[in-house]
Scaffold this motif. Sequence first.
Motif, PDB file in Angstrom:
ATOM      1  N   UNK A 107      -0.370  16.478  22.426  1.00  0.00           N
ATOM      2  CA  UNK A 107      -0.453  17.939  22.417  1.00  0.00           C
ATOM      3  C   UNK A 107      -1.874  18.455  22.328  1.00  0.00           C
ATOM      4  N   UNK A 108      -2.832  17.573  22.111  1.00  0.00           N
ATOM      5  CA  UNK A 108      -4.208  18.009  21.887  1.00  0.00           C
ATOM      6  C   UNK A 108      -4.800  18.695  23.115  1.00  0.00           C
ATOM      7  N   UNK A 109      -4.482  18.182  24.293  1.00  0.00           N
ATOM      8  CA  UNK A 109      -5.080  18.779  25.490  1.00  0.00           C
ATOM      9  C   UNK A 109      -4.655  20.242  25.646  1.00  0.00           C
ATOM     10  N   UNK A 110      -3.376  20.492  25.393  1.00  0.00           N
ATOM     11  CA  UNK A 110      -2.919  21.881  25.512  1.00  0.00           C
ATOM     12  C   UNK A 110      -3.554  22.766  24.440  1.00  0.00           C
ATOM     13  N   UNK A 111      -3.755  22.201  23.265  1.00  0.00           N
ATOM     14  CA  UNK A 111      -4.419  22.984  22.211  1.00  0.00           C
ATOM     15  C   UNK A 111      -5.861  23.308  22.607  1.00  0.00           C
ATOM     16  N   UNK A 112      -6.534  22.333  23.213  1.00  0.00           N
ATOM     17  CA  UNK A 112      -7.916  22.569  23.658  1.00  0.00           C
ATOM     18  C   UNK A 112      -7.941  23.699  24.689  1.00  0.00           C
ATOM     19  N   UNK A 113      -7.019  23.634  25.645  1.00  0.00           N
ATOM     20  CA  UNK A 113      -6.959  24.693  26.658  1.00  0.00           C
ATOM     21  C   UNK A 113      -6.606  26.039  26.030  1.00  0.00           C
ATOM     22  N   UNK A 114      -5.667  26.005  25.082  1.00  0.00           N
ATOM     23  CA  UNK A 114      -5.245  27.258  24.447  1.00  0.00           C
ATOM     24  C   UNK A 114      -6.404  27.918  23.705  1.00  0.00           C
ATOM     25  N   UNK A 115      -7.345  27.115  23.260  1.00  0.00           N
ATOM     26  CA  UNK A 115      -8.519  27.665  22.576  1.00  0.00           C
ATOM     27  C   UNK A 115      -9.561  28.220  23.542  1.00  0.00           C
ATOM     28  N   UNK A 116      -9.290  28.134  24.836  1.00  0.00           N
ATOM     29  CA  UNK A 116     -10.235  28.651  25.830  1.00  0.00           C
ATOM     30  C   UNK A 116     -11.322  27.666  26.186  1.00  0.00           C
ATOM     31  N   UNK A 117     -11.171  26.412  25.782  1.00  0.00           N
ATOM     32  CA  UNK A 117     -12.179  25.398  26.073  1.00  0.00           C
ATOM     33  C   UNK A 117     -11.874  24.716  27.405  1.00  0.00           C
ATOM     34  N   UNK A 118     -12.833  23.965  27.859  1.00  0.00           N
ATOM     35  CA  UNK A 118     -12.692  23.260  29.138  1.00  0.00           C
ATOM     36  C   UNK A 118     -12.397  21.788  28.887  1.00  0.00           C
ATOM     37  N   UNK A 119     -11.505  21.231  29.697  1.00  0.00           N
ATOM     38  CA  UNK A 119     -11.226  19.793  29.659  1.00  0.00           C
ATOM     39  C   UNK A 119     -11.959  19.105  30.800  1.00  0.00           C
ATOM     40  N   UNK A 120     -12.535  17.968  30.480  1.00  0.00           N
ATOM     41  CA  UNK A 120     -13.256  17.185  31.489  1.00  0.00           C
ATOM     42  C   UNK A 120     -12.973  15.709  31.240  1.00  0.00           C
ATOM     43  N   UNK A 121     -13.322  14.885  32.212  1.00  0.00           N
ATOM     44  CA  UNK A 121     -13.000  13.457  32.133  1.00  0.00           C
ATOM     45  C   UNK A 121     -14.192  12.626  31.662  1.00  0.00           C
ATOM     46  N   UNK A 125      -0.465  15.150  33.529  1.00  0.00           N
ATOM     47  CA  UNK A 125       0.851  15.040  32.881  1.00  0.00           C
ATOM     48  C   UNK A 125       0.889  15.789  31.542  1.00  0.00           C
ATOM     49  N   UNK A 126      -0.225  15.763  30.835  1.00  0.00           N
ATOM     50  CA  UNK A 126      -0.253  16.354  29.500  1.00  0.00           C
ATOM     51  C   UNK A 126      -0.663  17.821  29.459  1.00  0.00           C
ATOM     52  N   UNK A 127      -1.422  18.251  30.458  1.00  0.00           N
ATOM     53  CA  UNK A 127      -1.929  19.624  30.376  1.00  0.00           C
ATOM     54  C   UNK A 127      -1.996  20.342  31.720  1.00  0.00           C
ATOM     55  N   UNK A 128      -1.559  19.685  32.788  1.00  0.00           N
ATOM     56  CA  UNK A 128      -1.519  20.364  34.085  1.00  0.00           C
ATOM     57  C   UNK A 128      -2.868  20.508  34.764  1.00  0.00           C
ATOM     58  N   UNK A 129      -3.862  19.780  34.301  1.00  0.00           N
ATOM     59  CA  UNK A 129      -5.188  19.921  34.915  1.00  0.00           C
ATOM     60  C   UNK A 129      -5.705  18.591  35.453  1.00  0.00           C
ATOM     61  N   UNK A 130      -6.438  18.717  36.567  1.00  0.00           N
ATOM     62  CA  UNK A 130      -7.189  17.585  37.107  1.00  0.00           C
ATOM     63  C   UNK A 130      -8.662  17.984  37.037  1.00  0.00           C
ATOM     64  N   UNK A 131      -9.414  17.341  36.160  1.00  0.00           N
ATOM     65  CA  UNK A 131     -10.778  17.820  35.890  1.00  0.00           C
ATOM     66  C   UNK A 131     -11.727  17.641  37.070  1.00  0.00           C
ATOM     67  N   UNK A 132     -12.591  18.621  37.243  1.00  0.00           N
ATOM     68  CA  UNK A 132     -13.629  18.544  38.279  1.00  0.00           C
ATOM     69  C   UNK A 132     -14.952  18.054  37.689  1.00  0.00           C
ATOM     70  N   UNK A 133     -15.009  17.965  36.366  1.00  0.00           N
ATOM     71  CA  UNK A 133     -16.236  17.512  35.696  1.00  0.00           C
ATOM     72  C   UNK A 133     -15.979  16.144  35.070  1.00  0.00           C
ATOM     73  N   UNK A 134     -16.915  15.244  35.278  1.00  0.00           N
ATOM     74  CA  UNK A 134     -16.769  13.893  34.746  1.00  0.00           C
ATOM     75  C   UNK A 134     -18.104  13.413  34.200  1.00  0.00           C
ATOM     76  N   UNK A 135     -18.034  12.763  33.056  1.00  0.00           N
ATOM     77  CA  UNK A 135     -19.228  12.129  32.492  1.00  0.00           C
ATOM     78  C   UNK A 135     -18.946  10.642  32.401  1.00  0.00           C
ATOM     79  N   UNK A 136     -19.733   9.832  33.080  1.00  0.00           N
ATOM     80  CA  UNK A 136     -19.572   8.383  32.989  1.00  0.00           C
ATOM     81  C   UNK A 136     -19.934   7.938  31.578  1.00  0.00           C
ATOM     82  N   UNK A 137     -19.183   6.969  31.017  1.00  0.00           N
ATOM     83  CA  UNK A 137     -19.494   6.503  29.670  1.00  0.00           C
ATOM     84  C   UNK A 137     -20.962   6.098  29.530  1.00  0.00           C
ATOM     85  N   UNK A 138     -21.587   6.616  28.497  1.00  0.00           N
ATOM     86  CA  UNK A 138     -23.010   6.386  28.198  1.00  0.00           C
ATOM     87  C   UNK A 138     -23.927   6.821  29.337  1.00  0.00           C
ATOM     88  N   UNK A 139     -23.385   7.619  30.237  1.00  0.00           N
ATOM     89  CA  UNK A 139     -24.205   8.126  31.341  1.00  0.00           C
ATOM     90  C   UNK A 139     -24.536   7.085  32.393  1.00  0.00           C
TER      91      UNK A 139
END
Length: 325
Positions: free
Chosen positions: A81-95, A124-138
């Motif tokens: 449920x965390x992803x939906x809570x993040x979205x509900x707070x007006x924040x952005x989800x990214x990968x 599946x969890x929040x209906x979003x496919x992120x357009x922003x991605x950060x590779x681990x450790x850059x």
Amino acid sequence: MKINTILSFSAIFLASVATAAMPDDPNKIDTCTKPGTVALTFDDGPGAYNDQLLALLARKKVKATFFVLGSMIAENAQQAGALKKILAGGHQLASHSYSHGNFDKMTEDQMRQEISSTSDIMFQNAGVRPAYMRAPEGNCGAVCTKVMTDLGLVISHWNVDTNDWRFTALAPQAATEQSMVEINKVIIQDSNPAIDSFILLEHEIHKFSVDLLAERVIDAITAKGYRFVTMEECVGKPSYLSGSTPPPVTPVDPVTPPSANTTAGTVAPVVPTATSAPSIVASSVAPSATSLAGASVKSQDNAAGFVRAGAWAMGLVAAAAYALF
Ligand SMILES: [Zn+2]
């Protein structure tokens, strides 16, 4: 002209060529397009302190961007449920990938699998496919850059770092002070909100980082005169790829309706406010990243360019001298 003088000028000339041949990669975004903005980003979640962090951000009226891991979503059912809570707070989800592996040690297929499986579980969890991605450790070399660009992803780096993960063995207060060192130097001491902007890296999985550091970061940067934005507003590209159907955001400020800035066939012109819904790109084709580069070039970059130009001129003198003598 003595030969050692000529050689030293030539060395400078060659060094300047080497530097000039390696410009900053415009595909890698590490600063915002608008001066005076800071994109606060939290990596490696959704973690155990996510609810606490969302409460803090709500109290501070700050919108942030969460670079989440597919594995963290999958491993902990409670976090579903965390992803939906993040979205509900007006924040952005990214990968931030699925497994947090090193992309520069993966095949192209493995990278695509990491990205698509994370996109799938986020959808599946929040209906979003992120357009922003950060590779681990850059870690995102040429192959990773190509893969991400092909997929229409914004390769999200940072230009200021709390380094909070380095200090987890310290007592919370000491860890917080250490994590503020780079913030205090780069933003509070050496920057100017009239010309500078930042993408700031923090992690939500470390307790002190949520208990103490996040509020310190927010208060110090706010006092310096910056405004916090999501990555979407920072960069100016929509948060999500086509096919995303995020739940509507309930705006804190009723003035702005929560309509998605989607424009058929083109990339939506994004002029979001703190209360607008994140936008969805109608096409997954990557827009040109070159338009993003240089919009808020820091003064040091200009100085470096000037030095390079000087070194070039000296190198030409040395080459001419070498030819003459
Ligand atoms: Zn990470």
